[in-house]
Design a protein around this motif. Structure first.
Motif, short mmCIF file in Angstrom:
data_model
loop_
_atom_site.label_atom_id
_atom_site.label_comp_id
_atom_site.label_asym_id
_atom_site.label_seq_id
_atom_site.Cartn_x
_atom_site.Cartn_y
_atom_site.Cartn_z
N ASP A 1 0.81 -1.22 0.00
CA ASP A 1 0.00 0.00 0.00
C ASP A 1 0.84 1.27 0.00
N LEU A 2 2.10 1.14 0.41
CA LEU A 2 2.98 2.31 0.51
C LEU A 2 3.75 2.58 -0.79
N LEU A 3 3.66 1.66 -1.73
CA LEU A 3 4.34 1.81 -3.01
C LEU A 3 3.34 2.06 -4.12
N THR A 4 3.69 2.95 -5.02
CA THR A 4 2.84 3.15 -6.19
C THR A 4 3.10 2.03 -7.20
N PRO A 5 2.18 1.80 -8.13
CA PRO A 5 2.44 0.79 -9.17
C PRO A 5 3.73 1.05 -9.93
N GLU A 6 4.04 2.34 -10.16
CA GLU A 6 5.26 2.69 -10.87
C GLU A 6 6.50 2.31 -10.06
N GLN A 7 6.45 2.56 -8.75
CA GLN A 7 7.58 2.20 -7.89
C GLN A 7 7.78 0.69 -7.83
N LYS A 8 6.70 -0.05 -7.75
CA LYS A 8 6.80 -1.51 -7.71
C LYS A 8 7.49 -2.05 -8.97
N TYR A 9 7.30 -1.36 -10.06
CA TYR A 9 7.84 -1.83 -11.33
C TYR A 9 9.26 -1.32 -11.60
N LEU A 10 9.59 -0.12 -11.11
CA LEU A 10 10.82 0.53 -11.55
C LEU A 10 11.91 0.69 -10.49
N VAL A 11 11.58 0.61 -9.20
CA VAL A 11 12.58 0.84 -8.15
C VAL A 11 13.66 -0.24 -8.20
N THR A 12 14.92 0.21 -8.09
CA THR A 12 16.06 -0.72 -8.12
C THR A 12 16.72 -0.86 -6.75
N ASP A 13 16.65 0.19 -5.92
CA ASP A 13 17.30 0.19 -4.61
C ASP A 13 16.28 0.57 -3.54
N LEU A 14 16.14 -0.30 -2.54
CA LEU A 14 15.09 -0.09 -1.55
C LEU A 14 15.65 -0.26 -0.14
N ILE A 15 15.42 0.76 0.69
CA ILE A 15 15.71 0.67 2.13
C ILE A 15 14.38 0.62 2.85
#
Length: 199
Positions: A37-51
């Motif tokens: 719920d805290l991630l947008t669909p775009e972030q789920k698809y494009l993020v490479t580095d996550l803390i």
């Protein structure tokens, strides 16, 4: 016969369509199971580095392992909470204790390259990172005492791993079929090691 399909929204995303999406992000999870719920669909698809900070459970791990571009994950400052229940009706019931990295949590993550595990965990569940074929680096905490069976099975690109001094037990096949594993540092206090550790 009649087939009924219940379809959710399908997002077809291209990186060039969303040039403003930050690829390196920090998310704080206040309530376990809510990372999605805290991630947008775009972030789920494009993020490479996550803390990630806060508190997570198996549901959050599944979200991360299904992010197709996610390469580097830092979970050092999260707490893993106990979970008992179904993640999906098609899967068996999940049950693990607090401070245990969930079994099969990142299994089959094809993009994952590096992961820093939580400082607080005491064990890594079986198959946690099995078939993460592009995984090259894992940072384990000093609090760790058990590595479950087949935890890193088929991690083809894992070449080196340091196991902390607190680890006393490593399950069968924990590093089986890690074809490029050349250096592994084992602790002196290791009391149980399977004969099939690498096979």
């Amino acid at each position: 016969y009649r087939t009924s399909l219940n379809l959710k929204k399908v997002y077809l995303l291209k990186e060039e369509t969303y040039p403003d999406v930050e690829k390196n992000i920090h998310i704080h999870v206040e309530i376990p199971g809510t990372l999605s719920d805290l991630l947008t669909p775009e972030q789920k698809y494009l993020v490479t580095d996550l803390i990630v900070t806060g508190t997570i459970d198996i549901r959050d791990c599944i979200v991360m392992r299904n992010m197709p571009a996610l390469e580097n994950v830092d979970l050092e400052n999260v707490m893993v909470t106990e979970f008992y229940g179904y993640v999906d009706p098609s899967f068996s019931q999940w049950h693990y204790m607090a401070d245990e990295f969930p079994a099969a949590g990142f299994r089959n993550s094809k993009s994952l390259r590096t992961i820093k595990l939580p400082y607080s965990i005491r064990s890594i569940g079986g198959h946690s990172f099995a078939r993460c074929e592009n995984l090259i680096a894992v940072r384990m905490p000093e609090s760790l005492s058990i590595i479950g069976s087949y935890a890193f099975q088929d991690c083809m690109h894992l070449s080196e791993i340091f196991i902390p001094d607190g680890v006393t037990e490593i399950g069968s096949g924990a590093f089986s079929n890690c074809m490029n594993l050349e250096n592994i540092t084992l602790p002196e206090n290791l009391s149980h090691v399977s004969n099939e550790l690498f096979y």
